[in-house]
Design a protein around this motif. Sequence first.
Motif, short mmCIF file in Angstrom:
data_model
loop_
_atom_site.label_atom_id
_atom_site.label_comp_id
_atom_site.label_asym_id
_atom_site.label_seq_id
_atom_site.Cartn_x
_atom_site.Cartn_y
_atom_site.Cartn_z
N ASP A 65 0.42 -1.57 0.33
CA ASP A 65 0.08 -0.40 -0.06
C ASP A 65 0.91 1.27 0.15
OD1 ASP A 65 -2.63 -1.24 0.06
OD2 ASP A 65 -2.95 -1.51 2.52
N ALA A 66 1.99 1.23 0.57
CA ALA A 66 3.31 2.51 0.59
C ALA A 66 3.80 2.13 -0.68
CB ALA A 66 4.24 2.43 2.24
N MET A 67 3.68 1.56 -0.90
CA MET A 67 4.46 1.62 -2.53
C MET A 67 3.03 2.58 -3.20
SD MET A 67 8.20 1.12 -2.46
CE MET A 67 7.99 -0.39 -4.24
N VAL A 68 2.50 1.87 -3.71
CA VAL A 68 1.22 2.37 -4.46
C VAL A 68 0.92 3.51 -4.37
CG1 VAL A 68 -1.41 2.45 -4.75
CG2 VAL A 68 0.69 -0.46 -4.80
N GLY A 69 0.92 3.94 -2.71
CA GLY A 69 0.53 4.96 -2.32
C GLY A 69 1.66 5.68 -2.79
N LEU A 70 2.93 5.81 -3.00
CA LEU A 70 3.84 7.03 -3.09
C LEU A 70 4.20 7.04 -4.27
CD1 LEU A 70 6.76 8.28 -1.73
CD2 LEU A 70 8.25 6.10 -2.34
N ARG A 71 3.64 6.00 -4.92
CA ARG A 71 3.39 6.36 -6.32
C ARG A 71 2.66 7.07 -7.10
NH1 ARG A 71 2.98 1.48 -11.16
NH2 ARG A 71 2.71 2.82 -13.29
N CYS A 72 1.38 7.35 -6.19
CA CYS A 72 0.61 8.00 -6.60
C CYS A 72 0.85 9.50 -6.15
CB CYS A 72 -0.79 7.92 -5.82
SG CYS A 72 -2.22 6.56 -6.82
N TRP A 73 1.21 9.27 -4.74
CA TRP A 73 1.77 10.84 -4.65
C TRP A 73 3.26 11.20 -5.87
CZ3 TRP A 73 0.03 14.52 -1.18
CH2 TRP A 73 1.00 14.41 -0.49
N HIS A 74 3.79 10.95 -6.57
CA HIS A 74 4.02 11.29 -7.33
C HIS A 74 3.93 11.86 -8.44
CE1 HIS A 74 7.64 11.75 -10.17
NE2 HIS A 74 7.55 10.51 -10.95
N TYR A 75 2.68 11.26 -9.58
CA TYR A 75 1.69 11.44 -10.14
C TYR A 75 0.88 12.56 -9.79
CZ TYR A 75 2.29 6.98 -12.21
OH TYR A 75 2.85 5.66 -12.77
N ARG A 76 0.92 13.07 -8.60
CA ARG A 76 0.29 14.09 -8.86
C ARG A 76 0.93 15.47 -8.63
NH1 ARG A 76 3.49 15.21 -4.40
NH2 ARG A 76 2.78 16.81 -3.13
N ASP A 77 1.61 15.45 -9.20
CA ASP A 77 3.15 17.00 -9.21
C ASP A 77 2.82 16.55 -10.75
OD1 ASP A 77 3.21 17.66 -6.56
OD2 ASP A 77 5.07 16.08 -7.08
N GLN A 78 2.12 16.29 -11.55
CA GLN A 78 2.17 15.53 -13.57
C GLN A 78 1.83 17.23 -13.94
OE1 GLN A 78 4.45 14.54 -14.47
NE2 GLN A 78 5.08 13.64 -12.52
N GLU A 79 1.97 18.08 -14.56
CA GLU A 79 1.02 19.38 -15.22
C GLU A 79 0.06 18.19 -16.56
OE1 GLU A 79 2.90 21.91 -17.13
OE2 GLU A 79 3.99 22.36 -15.44
N SER A 80 0.04 17.22 -17.09
CA SER A 80 -0.08 16.38 -17.39
C SER A 80 0.06 14.85 -17.11
CB SER A 80 -0.11 16.60 -19.19
OG SER A 80 1.01 16.31 -19.66
N LEU A 81 -1.49 13.72 -17.10
CA LEU A 81 -1.04 12.16 -17.21
C LEU A 81 -2.27 12.07 -17.94
CD1 LEU A 81 -3.56 12.98 -13.34
CD2 LEU A 81 -0.94 12.85 -13.88
N SER A 82 -0.82 10.88 -18.26
CA SER A 82 -1.01 9.93 -19.04
C SER A 82 -2.04 8.99 -19.43
CB SER A 82 0.28 9.30 -19.36
OG SER A 82 0.50 8.30 -18.60
N ARG A 83 -2.52 8.53 -20.49
CA ARG A 83 -3.46 7.36 -19.89
C ARG A 83 -3.20 6.25 -19.21
NH1 ARG A 83 -8.44 7.89 -19.25
NH2 ARG A 83 -8.26 8.89 -21.15
N GLU A 84 -1.81 5.97 -19.32
CA GLU A 84 -1.34 4.80 -18.08
C GLU A 84 -1.31 5.74 -16.32
OE1 GLU A 84 2.43 2.62 -17.51
OE2 GLU A 84 2.41 3.70 -19.02
N MET A 85 -1.30 6.36 -16.60
CA MET A 85 -1.28 7.29 -14.87
C MET A 85 -2.43 7.82 -14.64
SD MET A 85 1.63 10.00 -15.76
CE MET A 85 3.11 10.24 -16.04
N LEU A 86 -3.91 7.43 -15.10
CA LEU A 86 -4.44 7.78 -14.97
C LEU A 86 -5.32 6.69 -14.83
CD1 LEU A 86 -6.41 10.42 -17.64
CD2 LEU A 86 -6.39 10.73 -15.00
N ASP A 87 -5.31 5.49 -15.68
CA ASP A 87 -5.82 3.80 -15.15
C ASP A 87 -5.32 3.73 -14.01
OD1 ASP A 87 -7.60 4.27 -18.01
OD2 ASP A 87 -6.04 3.27 -19.08
N TYR A 88 -3.80 3.72 -13.72
CA TYR A 88 -3.29 3.70 -12.05
C TYR A 88 -3.69 4.39 -11.42
CZ TYR A 88 0.80 2.49 -8.92
OH TYR A 88 1.36 1.73 -8.21
N ILE A 89 -4.13 5.59 -11.23
CA ILE A 89 -4.74 6.09 -9.98
C ILE A 89 -6.16 5.57 -10.11
CG2 ILE A 89 -5.43 8.11 -9.84
CD1 ILE A 89 -3.11 9.58 -10.94
N ARG A 90 -6.95 5.34 -10.81
CA ARG A 90 -8.41 5.54 -11.20
C ARG A 90 -8.77 3.09 -10.39
NH1 ARG A 90 -9.71 6.26 -15.70
NH2 ARG A 90 -10.43 7.75 -15.60
#
Length: 285
Positions: A26-51
Amino acid sequence: MNKILALLLLGSLLGGCQSDTSAQTDAMVGLRCWHYRDQESLSREMLDYIRRQGEAGNPMCQTLLATLYERGHGVVQDTARARALYLSQTQANPGAYYHLGRLDEQEADYLRARDHYQRAAAAGSRESALALARLMEEGKGGPQDLPGAQQLYFSVLKQSGDDAWKGIDRLRGHGLELNAEQQARYNQVWTASARSRLSRKLRLLQHRTLGKLKLGPDVKPAVVEVRFVPGSAEPRLKLLESSGDTPLDQTILQALGSYRFVGEPIPQAGQDDWRVKAHIDPHAR
């Protein structure tokens, strides 16, 4: 980011049997999402992962997913969906009521906003305590309660100039007086903040300026008196002990001259200023 992940993974391995595999994941997954939060644009892969991870219940990813729906960032804006995601977190994390309070304020539902902020504040959310105090100060969502707002501001006061400090000053401007205990706390916070900021200024001076100079062996530590005078954020400086190098003394005084006090303490009987000695060792690294 890769370095952070590597350190986290190393810590998990060293933890051995004392760590829970599910918690590590859970910590590793959460850390990855925390990294994505700073992206100005999100790729489809990022969005699918977050969702996918958010809908699976990972708290960090769930919060980010709710924020994306709230703002319409990378997804179609859906405030109702954001609200539902925030609400789903409240049982495990009552602090999530803060986000619901924000949404309530956006819809001018101040009564419900007060309730949500109160729930989050009771769970230790500083942002919620500040927001609740502001509504109480403004008389939104219920009766105006200046003493109650003042008490809340003091409960989350950290340093001079922060939002709680500004709230207290606004109430003082409206004529609300502080009792002896509150005055002592107010001045204590101001003094600690002044010392902390001065220490930070001295560290920068030491490493960014003095650390680059080539100094002779006869150069000594300098001592400067930094004095606060009511009505001025600019310090009064006095060289108490010279380093033995006049240009260096001037460099030190010039650097400290840019320091500024934030806010003012409440004057006490027999005390009209505040002063502290700053010791600067040019050879320290």
